[in-house]
Every structure is written in structure tokens, then in C-alpha cells.
Design an enzyme around this catalytic site. Structure first.
Site, PDB file in Angstrom:
ATOM      1  N   HIS A 160      -7.124  -5.068  10.121  1.00  0.00           N
ATOM      2  CA  HIS A 160      -6.860  -4.740   8.726  1.00  0.00           C
ATOM      3  C   HIS A 160      -5.535  -5.341   8.258  1.00  0.00           C
ATOM      4  O   HIS A 160      -4.615  -5.534   9.041  1.00  0.00           O
ATOM      5  CB  HIS A 160      -6.949  -3.230   8.442  1.00  0.00           C
ATOM      6  CG  HIS A 160      -5.851  -2.377   8.961  1.00  0.00           C
ATOM      7  ND1 HIS A 160      -6.056  -1.349   9.849  1.00  0.00           N
ATOM      8  CD2 HIS A 160      -4.527  -2.356   8.692  1.00  0.00           C
ATOM      9  CE1 HIS A 160      -4.911  -0.754  10.096  1.00  0.00           C
ATOM     10  NE2 HIS A 160      -3.962  -1.338   9.413  1.00  0.00           N
ATOM     11  N   GLU A 169      -9.740  -2.167   5.332  1.00  0.00           N
ATOM     12  CA  GLU A 169     -10.421  -1.908   6.593  1.00  0.00           C
ATOM     13  C   GLU A 169     -11.633  -2.834   6.768  1.00  0.00           C
ATOM     14  O   GLU A 169     -12.125  -3.399   5.794  1.00  0.00           O
ATOM     15  CB  GLU A 169     -10.884  -0.443   6.616  1.00  0.00           C
ATOM     16  CG  GLU A 169      -9.740   0.561   6.554  1.00  0.00           C
ATOM     17  CD  GLU A 169      -9.043   0.762   7.900  1.00  0.00           C
ATOM     18  OE1 GLU A 169      -9.064  -0.151   8.748  1.00  0.00           O
ATOM     19  OE2 GLU A 169      -8.468   1.838   8.092  1.00  0.00           O
ATOM     20  N   ASP A 197       0.809  -1.215   0.000  1.00  0.00           N
ATOM     21  CA  ASP A 197       0.000   0.000   0.000  1.00  0.00           C
ATOM     22  C   ASP A 197       0.847   1.273   0.000  1.00  0.00           C
ATOM     23  O   ASP A 197       2.075   1.223   0.195  1.00  0.00           O
ATOM     24  CB  ASP A 197      -0.959  -0.003   1.205  1.00  0.00           C
ATOM     25  CG  ASP A 197      -0.290  -0.433   2.508  1.00  0.00           C
ATOM     26  OD1 ASP A 197       0.957  -0.451   2.561  1.00  0.00           O
ATOM     27  OD2 ASP A 197      -1.005  -0.745   3.468  1.00  0.00           O
ATOM     28  N   ASN A 203      -7.548  -3.317  14.170  1.00  0.00           N
ATOM     29  CA  ASN A 203      -8.936  -3.683  13.860  1.00  0.00           C
ATOM     30  C   ASN A 203      -8.984  -4.855  12.873  1.00  0.00           C
ATOM     31  O   ASN A 203     -10.011  -5.137  12.284  1.00  0.00           O
ATOM     32  CB  ASN A 203      -9.707  -2.481  13.310  1.00  0.00           C
ATOM     33  CG  ASN A 203      -9.041  -1.896  12.068  1.00  0.00           C
ATOM     34  OD1 ASN A 203      -8.069  -2.453  11.564  1.00  0.00           O
ATOM     35  ND2 ASN A 203      -9.567  -0.788  11.580  1.00  0.00           N
TER      36      ASN A 203
HETATM   37  C1  GLP Z   1      -0.565   0.187   8.667  1.00  0.00           C
HETATM   38  C2  GLP Z   1      -0.164  -0.571   7.410  1.00  0.00           C
HETATM   39  C3  GLP Z   1      -0.388  -2.058   7.554  1.00  0.00           C
HETATM   40  C4  GLP Z   1       0.235  -2.532   8.869  1.00  0.00           C
HETATM   41  C5  GLP Z   1      -0.477  -1.867  10.009  1.00  0.00           C
HETATM   42  C6  GLP Z   1       0.008  -2.322  11.370  1.00  0.00           C
HETATM   43  O1  GLP Z   1      -1.895   0.553   8.700  1.00  0.00           O
HETATM   44  N1  GLP Z   1      -0.883  -0.122   6.245  1.00  0.00           N
HETATM   45  O2  GLP Z   1       0.169  -2.732   6.446  1.00  0.00           O
HETATM   46  O3  GLP Z   1       0.139  -3.918   8.980  1.00  0.00           O
HETATM   47  O4  GLP Z   1      -0.256  -0.470   9.888  1.00  0.00           O
HETATM   48  O5  GLP Z   1       1.140  -1.592  11.713  1.00  0.00           O
HETATM   49  P1  GLP Z   1       2.083  -1.884  12.938  1.00  0.00           P
HETATM   50  O6  GLP Z   1       2.942  -3.002  12.522  1.00  0.00           O
HETATM   51  O7  GLP Z   1       2.865  -0.613  13.102  1.00  0.00           O
HETATM   52  O8  GLP Z   1       1.228  -2.193  14.100  1.00  0.00           O
END
Ligand code: GLP
Length: 246
Positions: free
Chosen positions: A138, A143, A67, A136
Site C-alpha cells: 500500500h 490498500e 493521509d 502489502n
Molecule cells: C502507514 C502509512 C503509509 C506508510 C506505511 C508504512 O500505513 N499510511 O503512508 O507508508 O504505514 O509504514 P512504515 O514506514 O512504518 O513501515
């Protein structure tokens, strides 16, 4: 689904990096699907260390990231391009013309998504897709409520995701409201999937996503239906699963 228990964040990162490096060694010209967020940083660090020791060669590897924020240029330190460059691409011998992310500066969502889908299709599929897990449920920026059959698309980030990601920005207003992300269908078409999960704050969602019902309300739950998923999680992230057998 295979769940590998790690002692802590460092151990999780090493175990995940081991799986990624095995992929590169087995197929030097593999396509890696990469992820951002704080969880995979330790794995990238480990891969760089092994590269520096001469144990890994990225010269034939192609990467596609999950992304990118819409509206952030590559030079913006909060863009995912910048993150990838900073944590991995600039530190190994990867050919940057073979590192792909959605184009955050393409204002027309349809064009941006169409182009990214075309790139992924032209590569003939992703060999190993790395994923983090949002609070959540995702994955990428898919989402809750997202249809499982989507490919790359433009999303409006949920309040929860904006809040979770604001730690990287000056303030909440600076967090982009939209992003381009691979869809669930794209993620599910990877040959292998590797999910990294760390910390107590992910314990609840880890249990729901991987041991609860499969539902679009928890996008990561679809991974239960993929034939080759490995989850590497540390003890804290697994702390709500101690009553389960796996
Ligand atoms: C963001 C990214 C996701 C990632 C998520 C969790 O929203 N788009 O790809 O998995 O954060 O991030 P973290 O690893 O910092 O908890």
C-alpha cells in the site's frame, strides 16, 4: 524508475533528505507531499538538522500529507497531524497555515475528501511526493484492490495494515478502522515521487512492487509507470533484488 542503494537506515534517510532539500533549494515555494510511518522519520530528522545549521529555509514551502485516520483529533498523539507536527512542522520555520492533511474529524467522508481534493487542486499540483511502502504494497492508505483512478477517498483499513500500525496504539482495538487518503490518481499526478524503503521485512514487497507486474493488488506497482520516481532503499530492503540489474 531510479533506484538508489543505501547502506543502512541512516544512509537512506540522508540520501532521501538530500533529494527533499534539493527540491526546496531549487524551488523555495514548492509543494511537498509528505508521508508518515516509521520509515521517513530519519529523513525528517536530517532535514531539521540542516534547518538548524541554517542550510534550509521552509518559510515558503507548502505541504500536503498523504493521509489521516478518520475520527482522530489533531491533538491525539496517534494522529498523523500530531506526527507531522512532532517530527517536522514544530521544528522548522514552516508556516503552519500552509501545512495540509485530510480533516480526520470531518465525519462526512464525502465532504472531507471533496475539501482535500479542492486544496490539492488549488495548489496546482505536488512538486515532490514522499512515500513509504506498506507491507502489502500500500501507498498512503491505498490498500490492495484499489482502483488506480481514485482521488482522495475514505478507506477501510485491511487487517494487515491494522496489525502493522497497532504498534503505535495501546492495543489493536484502538487503531481506527478507517482513514482518508490521497488516491493513486492524486499520487501519480505529482511531478516527482520519492519512495523510501528500509529493512528486511520490506524486501519481498519491494521486489514485487518495483520489478513485478503492475496490478491493483500491489498498489505501489503503478509507480513503475510514473515518469520520475526515485526509490531510496537500504541494503536489507534490496536483499531480494541482488540478481537484478538496475
Ligand atoms: C502507514 C502509512 C503509509 C506508510 C506505511 C508504512 O500505513 N499510511 O503512508 O507508508 O504505514 O509504514 P512504515 O514506514 O512504518 O513501515
Amino acid at each position: 524508475m531510479k533506484i538508489i542503494k543505501a547502506k543502512d537506515y541512516y544512509d537512506m534517510s540522508r540520501k532521501a533528505a538530500n533529494i527533499i532539500s534539493a527540491q526546496i533549494i531549487m524551488k523555495p515555494n514548492c509543494v511537498l507531499g509528505l508521508a508518515t510511518g516509521s520509515t521517513p522519520i530519519g529523513a525528517y530528522k536530517q532535514l531539521v538538522e540542516w534547518y538548524n545549521k541554517g542550510d534550509l529555509d521552509f518559510s515558503e514551502v507548502t505541504t500536503v500529507n498523504l493521509d489521516e485516520y478518520k475520527g482522530l483529533p489533531r491533538e491525539d498523539p496517534q494522529s498523523y497531524y500530531y506526527f507531522m507536527n512532532d517530527n517536522l512542522f514544530s521544528k522548522v520555520n514552516i508556516d503552519t497555515s500552509r501545512t495540509f492533511l485530510p480533516d480526520g474529524m470531518e465525519a462526512d467522508s464525502e465532504t472531507a475528501c471533496h475539501k482535500y481534493n479542492a486544496i490539492i487542486h488549488s495548489l496546482g499540483g505536488v512538486d515532490l511526493q514522499l512515500l513509504g511502502l506498506g507491507h502489502n504494497g500500500h501507498i498512503g492508505f491505498n490498500e490492495p484492490g484499489i482502483a488506480f483512478e481514485t482521488e482522495t477517498h475514505c478507506v477501510t483499513l485491511s487487517e494487515r495494515t491494522i496489525k502493522a500500525n497497532m504498534r503505535f496504539f495501546l492495543s489493536e482495538e484502538h487503531v481506527p478502522r478507517q482513514a482518508y487518503t490521497m488516491g493513486i490518481k492524486t499520487i501519480m499526478s505529482a511531478h516527482k515521487i520519492l519512495v523510501v524503503v528500509s529493512g528486511e521485512d520490506k524486501a519481498e514487497i519491494l521486489r514485487e512492487a518495483f520489478f513485478g507486474p503492475v496490478t491493483p493488488q500491489i498498489p505501489a506497482s503503478i509507480l513503475q509507470l510514473h515518469p520520475d520516481v526515485t526509490v531510496v532503499a537500504d541494503q536489507q530492503a534490496l536483499s531480494r533484488c541482488t540478481d537484478l540489474e538496475f
